[in-house]
Design an enzyme around this catalytic site. Structure first.
Site, PDB file in Angstrom:
ATOM      1  N   ASP A  74      41.659  49.932  43.240  1.00  0.00           N
ATOM      2  CA  ASP A  74      43.033  49.970  43.725  1.00  0.00           C
ATOM      3  C   ASP A  74      43.949  50.524  42.639  1.00  0.00           C
ATOM      4  O   ASP A  74      43.643  50.430  41.456  1.00  0.00           O
ATOM      5  CB  ASP A  74      43.513  48.560  44.084  1.00  0.00           C
ATOM      6  CG  ASP A  74      42.852  48.032  45.350  1.00  0.00           C
ATOM      7  OD1 ASP A  74      42.083  48.782  45.978  1.00  0.00           O
ATOM      8  OD2 ASP A  74      43.108  46.866  45.692  1.00  0.00           O
ATOM      9  N   TYR A 134      34.077  41.619  39.279  1.00  0.00           N
ATOM     10  CA  TYR A 134      35.537  41.638  39.340  1.00  0.00           C
ATOM     11  C   TYR A 134      36.133  40.395  38.702  1.00  0.00           C
ATOM     12  O   TYR A 134      35.523  39.327  38.714  1.00  0.00           O
ATOM     13  CB  TYR A 134      36.008  41.637  40.804  1.00  0.00           C
ATOM     14  CG  TYR A 134      35.538  42.802  41.630  1.00  0.00           C
ATOM     15  CD1 TYR A 134      36.266  43.983  41.667  1.00  0.00           C
ATOM     16  CD2 TYR A 134      34.376  42.702  42.394  1.00  0.00           C
ATOM     17  CE1 TYR A 134      35.853  45.049  42.448  1.00  0.00           C
ATOM     18  CE2 TYR A 134      33.951  43.765  43.177  1.00  0.00           C
ATOM     19  CZ  TYR A 134      34.690  44.934  43.202  1.00  0.00           C
ATOM     20  OH  TYR A 134      34.275  45.980  43.975  1.00  0.00           O
ATOM     21  N   TYR A 182      33.906  43.976  50.663  1.00  0.00           N
ATOM     22  CA  TYR A 182      35.360  43.991  50.500  1.00  0.00           C
ATOM     23  C   TYR A 182      35.748  42.649  49.896  1.00  0.00           C
ATOM     24  O   TYR A 182      35.674  41.612  50.560  1.00  0.00           O
ATOM     25  CB  TYR A 182      36.056  44.199  51.839  1.00  0.00           C
ATOM     26  CG  TYR A 182      35.901  45.592  52.397  1.00  0.00           C
ATOM     27  CD1 TYR A 182      36.777  46.608  52.013  1.00  0.00           C
ATOM     28  CD2 TYR A 182      34.898  45.896  53.310  1.00  0.00           C
ATOM     29  CE1 TYR A 182      36.656  47.887  52.533  1.00  0.00           C
ATOM     30  CE2 TYR A 182      34.766  47.180  53.835  1.00  0.00           C
ATOM     31  CZ  TYR A 182      35.649  48.172  53.444  1.00  0.00           C
ATOM     32  OH  TYR A 182      35.527  49.432  53.967  1.00  0.00           O
TER      33      TYR A 182
END
Ligand code: ZN
Length: 330
Positions: A156, A223, A294
């Site tokens: 992002d 992440y 996702y």
């Protein structure tokens, strides 16, 4: 293409014709000799050979086989044109150290890239991108006309890209300087220019097939997720519920992606998930998951489209407020 002049040499002797061709080739870069099969085109062309001639070849056409003569300087020019237009792919990995930079240039939403008041006449939605921060130095070094950026996925705009970095291939287009560019020196130059924003490593000349390879790369990603919780949760319960996310996740295409992705079901694995810190309603998790999951929906549940999810397990709203990619398996 336009044929500038037609000369008839059929009334001349071979020696005279050769002299005419020699003179013509000094004025015109390309001569095309046509005539009947066995009419002596090749003989005349060979007769007219001199230091000004770059190439002679016979065209292979069924009905007529024209002989083509090209002046030396034109051959050189064509060669360098062909070489310059062959893209030069360079592989590397990038780290993005600040938020708010997209991977590639985004056109201004108002003018579509033409430039308007809204974008300060830059045509861009963001003043810089990872691609531009890298390519400026590269274009200069190779005296190139441009570059095309291929990333192994993208993070992002607001996410950092840390760890060992994300693989990419930068295709250099129209490079006039192609050899003797030392990539480790180039790497230093790129990093000096893009300092504290983007950092590249592992630069390497590669084959064009590398583009496909990195596009199809399916590797685990780790992440750091900062999550806002919609209510009070004891730390023990938070740990217990997040641990339940380990294993296979069933995920319907997220609502936010439906406008550009088909609505389908996928199963992806979550590997370790650790609570890194917890303060009031903000929790920070380190999670490693299979490519294609996702991760925002793993937390929010996306209205039941992703199961299990942290929100679903806790029975309260949970939302990712920041994502950083901290490792991409190599
Ligand atoms: Zn604009």
């Amino acid at each position: 293409m336009e044929i500038s002049e037609t000369i008839n040499t059929s009334k001349h002797t071979k020696q005279e014709a050769a002299k005419i061709l020699k003179d013509k080739l000094s004025e015109t870069a390309i001569l095309i000799l046509v005539g009947p099969q066995g009419g002596g085109k090749t003989t005349v062309a060979i007769e007219s050979l001199d230091e000004n001639t770059g190439a002679i070849f016979e065209g292979r056409v069924r009905a007529a086989q024209p002989v083509i003569m090209i002046r030396k300087d034109a051959v050189k020019k064509l060669k360098s044109l062909v070489v310059e237009h062959r893209p030069l792919p360079i592989y590397g990995r990038y780290r993005k150290l600040v938020r708010g930079i997209p991977q590639t240039r985004w056109a201004c939403r108002v003018c579509g890239g033409k430039g308007c008041e809204e974008c300060g006449f830059t045509g861009k939605l963001y003043p810089e991108s990872v691609e531009e921060l890298i390519s400026g130095t590269v274009i200069k070094a190779f005296n190139a006309t441009g570059t095309v950026f291929h990333g192994a996925g993208r993070e992002d705009v607001d996410a950092l890209m840390l760890g060992n970095g994300r693989p990419f291939v930068l295709e250099v287009r129209g490079a006039k300087k192609r050899s003797s560019i030392d990539l480790s020196a180039l790497q230093q130059e790129i990093n000096a220019f893009a300092s504290y924003k983007v950092e590249v490593s592992n630069l390497e000349y590669v084959d064009h097939s590398k583009v496909k390879q990195i596009k199809e790369m399916r590797v685990d990603k780790t992440y750091r997720l900062t999550v806002m919780l919609g209510g009070d949760v004891p730390e023990e319960r938070l740990k217990l519920c997040s641990n339940k996310l380990r294993g296979v996740i069933t995920q319907q295409t997220p609502t936010r992606a439906l406008h550009h992705r088909a609505d389908r079901l996928r199963k992806r694995s979550v590997r370790p998930i650790e609570l890194e810190s917890f303060d009031e309603n903000v929790a920070v998790f380190i999670v490693t998951c299979e490519s294609g999951l996702y991760v925002k929906e793993l937390i929010s549940g996306d209205g039941g489209r992703t199961t299990p999810s942290l929100s679903g397990e806790l029975g309260i709203c949970a939302k990712v407020i920041s994502i950083d990619v901290i490792n991409i398996e190599s």
